[in-house]
Design a protein around this motif. Structure first.
Motif, PDB file in Angstrom:
ATOM      1  N   GLU A 180      72.492 -23.162  53.710  1.00 49.74           N
ATOM      2  CA  GLU A 180      70.921 -22.785  53.230  1.00 49.74           C
ATOM      3  C   GLU A 180      70.745 -21.787  52.693  1.00 49.74           C
ATOM      4  O   GLU A 180      70.753 -21.171  52.106  1.00 49.74           O
ATOM      5  CB  GLU A 180      69.663 -23.334  54.312  1.00 49.74           C
ATOM      6  CG  GLU A 180      68.378 -23.088  53.757  1.00 49.74           C
ATOM      7  CD  GLU A 180      67.827 -23.948  54.877  1.00 49.74           C
ATOM      8  OE1 GLU A 180      66.977 -24.012  54.608  1.00 49.74           O
ATOM      9  OE2 GLU A 180      67.726 -24.025  56.232  1.00 49.74           O
ATOM     10  N   LYS A 181      71.146 -20.288  53.518  1.00 48.16           N
ATOM     11  CA  LYS A 181      71.432 -18.996  53.387  1.00 48.16           C
ATOM     12  C   LYS A 181      71.785 -18.989  52.172  1.00 48.16           C
ATOM     13  O   LYS A 181      71.498 -17.621  51.383  1.00 48.16           O
ATOM     14  CB  LYS A 181      71.800 -18.280  54.359  1.00 48.16           C
ATOM     15  CG  LYS A 181      70.828 -18.584  55.887  1.00 48.16           C
ATOM     16  CD  LYS A 181      71.555 -17.501  56.986  1.00 48.16           C
ATOM     17  CE  LYS A 181      70.719 -17.895  58.459  1.00 48.16           C
ATOM     18  NZ  LYS A 181      70.927 -17.144  59.509  1.00 48.16           N
ATOM     19  N   PHE A 182      73.381 -18.991  51.801  1.00 46.05           N
ATOM     20  CA  PHE A 182      73.734 -18.411  50.502  1.00 46.05           C
ATOM     21  C   PHE A 182      73.445 -19.468  49.294  1.00 46.05           C
ATOM     22  O   PHE A 182      73.221 -18.723  48.482  1.00 46.05           O
ATOM     23  CB  PHE A 182      75.158 -19.957  50.622  1.00 46.05           C
ATOM     24  CG  PHE A 182      76.259 -18.908  49.459  1.00 46.05           C
ATOM     25  CD1 PHE A 182      77.020 -17.873  50.056  1.00 46.05           C
ATOM     26  CD2 PHE A 182      75.853 -20.108  48.233  1.00 46.05           C
ATOM     27  CE1 PHE A 182      78.060 -17.261  48.862  1.00 46.05           C
ATOM     28  CE2 PHE A 182      77.309 -19.350  47.436  1.00 46.05           C
ATOM     29  CZ  PHE A 182      77.631 -18.160  46.915  1.00 46.05           C
ATOM     30  N   VAL A 183      72.389 -20.941  49.443  1.00 47.33           N
ATOM     31  CA  VAL A 183      72.109 -20.896  48.327  1.00 47.33           C
ATOM     32  C   VAL A 183      70.610 -20.195  48.144  1.00 47.33           C
ATOM     33  O   VAL A 183      70.134 -19.801  46.504  1.00 47.33           O
ATOM     34  CB  VAL A 183      71.184 -22.943  48.395  1.00 47.33           C
ATOM     35  CG1 VAL A 183      70.808 -23.063  47.535  1.00 47.33           C
ATOM     36  CG2 VAL A 183      72.946 -23.213  48.678  1.00 47.33           C
ATOM     37  N   GLU A 184      69.581 -19.362  49.082  1.00 49.07           N
ATOM     38  CA  GLU A 184      68.891 -18.999  48.926  1.00 49.07           C
ATOM     39  C   GLU A 184      69.096 -17.147  48.428  1.00 49.07           C
ATOM     40  O   GLU A 184      67.877 -16.905  47.723  1.00 49.07           O
ATOM     41  CB  GLU A 184      67.653 -18.979  49.975  1.00 49.07           C
ATOM     42  CG  GLU A 184      67.493 -20.091  50.544  1.00 49.07           C
ATOM     43  CD  GLU A 184      66.941 -20.172  52.477  1.00 49.07           C
ATOM     44  OE1 GLU A 184      66.945 -18.766  53.025  1.00 49.07           O
ATOM     45  OE2 GLU A 184      65.929 -21.612  52.759  1.00 49.07           O
ATOM     46  N   ALA A 185      70.467 -17.435  49.007  1.00 51.31           N
ATOM     47  CA  ALA A 185      70.531 -15.879  48.297  1.00 51.31           C
ATOM     48  C   ALA A 185      71.057 -15.906  47.089  1.00 51.31           C
ATOM     49  O   ALA A 185      71.657 -14.978  46.018  1.00 51.31           O
ATOM     50  CB  ALA A 185      71.816 -14.873  49.095  1.00 51.31           C
ATOM     51  N   HIS A 186      71.417 -16.824  45.924  1.00 48.32           N
ATOM     52  CA  HIS A 186      71.876 -17.246  44.772  1.00 48.32           C
ATOM     53  C   HIS A 186      71.793 -17.942  44.053  1.00 48.32           C
ATOM     54  O   HIS A 186      72.095 -18.762  43.647  1.00 48.32           O
ATOM     55  CB  HIS A 186      73.836 -17.694  44.862  1.00 48.32           C
ATOM     56  CG  HIS A 186      74.182 -16.381  45.649  1.00 48.32           C
ATOM     57  ND1 HIS A 186      74.657 -16.478  47.114  1.00 48.32           N
ATOM     58  CD2 HIS A 186      75.882 -15.610  45.322  1.00 48.32           C
ATOM     59  CE1 HIS A 186      75.230 -15.800  47.639  1.00 48.32           C
ATOM     60  NE2 HIS A 186      76.209 -15.257  46.195  1.00 48.32           N
ATOM     61  N   PRO A 187      70.130 -18.080  43.931  1.00 51.34           N
ATOM     62  CA  PRO A 187      69.235 -18.895  42.898  1.00 51.34           C
ATOM     63  C   PRO A 187      69.721 -19.203  41.567  1.00 51.34           C
ATOM     64  O   PRO A 187      69.509 -20.280  41.108  1.00 51.34           O
ATOM     65  CB  PRO A 187      67.779 -18.337  43.046  1.00 51.34           C
ATOM     66  CG  PRO A 187      68.200 -16.851  43.428  1.00 51.34           C
ATOM     67  CD  PRO A 187      69.591 -16.379  44.473  1.00 51.34           C
ATOM     68  N   LEU A 241      76.306 -23.785  40.358  1.00 54.75           N
ATOM     69  CA  LEU A 241      77.550 -24.892  40.868  1.00 54.75           C
ATOM     70  C   LEU A 241      77.815 -23.685  42.457  1.00 54.75           C
ATOM     71  O   LEU A 241      78.364 -22.558  41.839  1.00 54.75           O
ATOM     72  CB  LEU A 241      78.573 -24.584  40.264  1.00 54.75           C
ATOM     73  CG  LEU A 241      79.570 -25.986  41.107  1.00 54.75           C
ATOM     74  CD1 LEU A 241      80.326 -26.810  39.869  1.00 54.75           C
ATOM     75  CD2 LEU A 241      80.806 -24.967  42.193  1.00 54.75           C
ATOM     76  N   ILE A 242      77.455 -24.692  43.617  1.00 51.95           N
ATOM     77  CA  ILE A 242      77.727 -23.458  44.635  1.00 51.95           C
ATOM     78  C   ILE A 242      79.153 -24.135  45.563  1.00 51.95           C
ATOM     79  O   ILE A 242      79.336 -25.144  45.718  1.00 51.95           O
ATOM     80  CB  ILE A 242      76.641 -24.268  45.542  1.00 51.95           C
ATOM     81  CG1 ILE A 242      75.377 -23.849  45.233  1.00 51.95           C
ATOM     82  CG2 ILE A 242      77.119 -23.167  47.305  1.00 51.95           C
ATOM     83  CD1 ILE A 242      74.958 -22.727  44.887  1.00 51.95           C
TER      84      ILE A 242
END
Length: 563
Positions: free
Chosen positions: A108-115, A119-120
């Motif tokens: 969740e923190k990574f997704v928020e930091a890489h909007p 592709l994650i």
């Protein structure tokens, strides 16, 4: 006499040559990227001129440039630019749901930091955290990110945990047939659950989700970072990348052509069960086309003998009962003997050696048997290797020695830690504590080469490898030190220092068919050197992990220097 470009003075050379003899001395002279003389300070002074660069080693050890003979530098690209899931292990009293929550918190923190990421990617989660009915699913990730594909690689690179979007983009559904090797975990209606195990199942995602693989330029950027921050930093000047994509292969080739590699790199072509008859002709036709001198070459065909551990005796009864597996359950081998032998022999006839992943003693047994037979058919032996060798029967150690098959071992796994503790329920205490039998391999006369398998076990610190081989115990920098300090894996005698150095240098070069020009400190060889910041021979084995690389020299150039 031409004066040297560089001399290393006041050091303590520790190098082993091909026949196992020690090479000693105080100083080394380097001219035009080649070692021109080794000996005492007095002898080397004759090679010094006004333009000679003088490096005072101040009594520290001079090692050959070290070889990481089984690692995955290109796969580490996902650790540099993806979500870091390493270091989360099941603790006493924790549940699978709590472990999943820890992973999802990081995601969740990574997704928020890489909007802006379309592709994650992530890597580092541990499938061994999930031994009961609760396993990671697509729904876990969907609650964090459902509008773009998320693909999370396990630390061992044998599993993908993905969300529903990734499954949809890959075109996989309940109608997708089961794979030949590996497993698609499914829900009751047959739709993928979100977990894909081992090469062929993982390929359904990797090969079909648009944008999954990095571009050639991204790989080039990643490999340059790896060689500076991970290879050269730890004294490594030669690596074997044991599984990589086509884009990564091209990145290596381009960097070699551009003269930007500060390591010699070796790649592999992957031969897969059921697909090898179509793949091998392509590899044979490509042979040499991807090479760039001795800086990057592909002389090896990689094979997986198994996925999870294929054992001679089955898994422990309590483990199979807890996991709903049939009595006497065992993991299958990927190849039948005929296919294995034909693939290995065809590769050898075309000028390749084979490098086989085998951990369970049944997989090792088959690998020894089939490689030996392929060698008898072809009359060829150089460089054929079995990697990992977690469990090995005594008769197969003897057969490996007789067939001159190289053993590629990972010293960071040869310790009593979370991984061994995780094996106990599967294979029982006796088998778990006899794992990674380095002493038996060494005493049999087998050529043993070390590899880190990075990024499976970060960091790829060569001093960690040496210490673990010499102690078979965790060290204070290990993430699970407090839980396992003082515990020693098995009762076999650990490696001696010279044996560990030999496995990390000349034997790695032998495996990669490069020992004529690197792997030891000998006159006429490439000036590939690792200067330590202390004298390793006068450092207690349990403190070797503290030693750092002061300078790494590749082809006579200082490519790393400790600040």
């Amino acid at each position: 006499m031409k004066k040297a470009d560089m001399v290393l003075m006041n050091g303590r050379i520790l190098s082993i040559n091909r026949d196992g003899s020690r090479i000693s001395g105080q100083a080394v002279a380097v001219t035009d990227g080649i070692i021109t003389k080794i000996g005492t300070n007095e002898i080397i002074r004759e090679y010094m001129g006004k333009e000679t660069r003088i490096i005072d080693c101040q009594g520290s050890t001079i090692l050959p440039g070290l070889c990481d003979a089984h690692c995955h530098p290109s796969i580490s690209a996902s650790t540099y630019s993806g979500c870091d899931l390493f270091g989360i292990y099941m603790q006493e009293g924790e549940t699978e749901d709590e472990i999943i929550d820890e992973y999802m918190c990081r995601l969740e923190k990574f997704v928020e930091a890489h909007p802006d990421d379309e592709l994650i990617r992530g890597t580092g989660w541990v499938k061994g955290n999930f031994t009961g009915d609760r396993i990671p699913t697509r729904h876990d990730i969907d609650r964090i990110c459902s509008d773009k594909p998320v693909i999370l690689e396990s630390f061992c690179q044998h599993n993908l945990w993905v969300n529903t979007k990734a499954i949809e983009l890959a075109g996989v559904d309940e109608n997708t047939p089961d794979v030949y090797t590996g497993r698609i975990f499914r829900e009751n209606d047959g739709y993928p659950q979100g977990l894909f195990n081992d090469p062929e199942a993982m390929a359904l995602i990797k090969d079909n989700v648009p944008g999954y693989d990095f571009s050639v330029e991204k790989y080039k950027e990643s490999l340059l970072y790896y060689q500076k921050e991970h290879a050269n930093k730890y004294g490594v000047t030669m690596v074997m990348d044991c599984m990589h994509s086509d884009n990564a292969r091209e990145a290596y080739r381009q960097l070699a052509e551009e003269g930007r590699l500060t390591i010699r790199a070796r790649g592999v072509y992957l031969a897969e069960p059921g697909k090898a008859p179509e793949q091998l002709p392509e590899y044979i036709a490509r042979k040499g086309q991807d090479d760039s001198g001795n800086d990057f070459r592909i002389d090896t065909v990689k094979m997986f003998a198994e996925g999870m551990f294929s054992l001679v005796e089955p898994y422990e009864k309590a483990f199979t009962e807890e996991n709903g597996l049939p009595e006497g359950y065992n993991e299958p081998l990927y190849w039948n003997d005929g296919e294995f032998i034909e693939t290995a022999a065809s590769a050898m006839k075309a000028g390749f050696n084979v490098h086989v992943h085998a951990m369970g003693d049944n997989a090792v047994k088959q690998s020894v048997r089939c490689i030996s037979k392929a060698q008898q058919i072809t009359g060829l032996t150089p460089g054929n290797t079995i990697a990992h060798l977690m469990l090995v029967k005594d008769e197969d150690v003897a057969a490996m020695a007789e067939a001159d098959i190289i053993a590629n071992c990972q010293p960071r796994w040869m310790v009593y830690d979370s991984d061994i503790a995780g094996m106990l329920p599967m294979v029982g205490r006796q088998r778990a504590e006899s794992a990674y039998p380095l002493r038996r391999l060494l005493d049999s006369g087998i050529t043993v080469a070390f590899g880190t398998d990075f990024p499976v076990t970060p960091p790829p610190d060569t001093m960690h490898e040496i210490q673990c081989a010499m102690t078979r115990s965790v060290f204070p920098d290990a993430p699970d030190y407090e839980a396992f300090k003082g515990k020693v894996l098995g009762d076999e005698r650990p490696a001696e220092l010279y044996e560990a150095v030999q496995a990390l240098s000349i034997n790695g070069a032998i495996q990669m068919l490069a020992d004529e020009y690197t792997g030891s400190i000998e006159e006429g060889k490439s000036a590939d050197l690792a200067l330590l910041d202390s004298d390793i021979e006068n450092t207690p084995a349990e403190e070797i992990y503290k030693i750092q690389i002061a300078k790494t020299i590749f082809k006579g150039n200082v490519v790393y220097e400790k600040k």
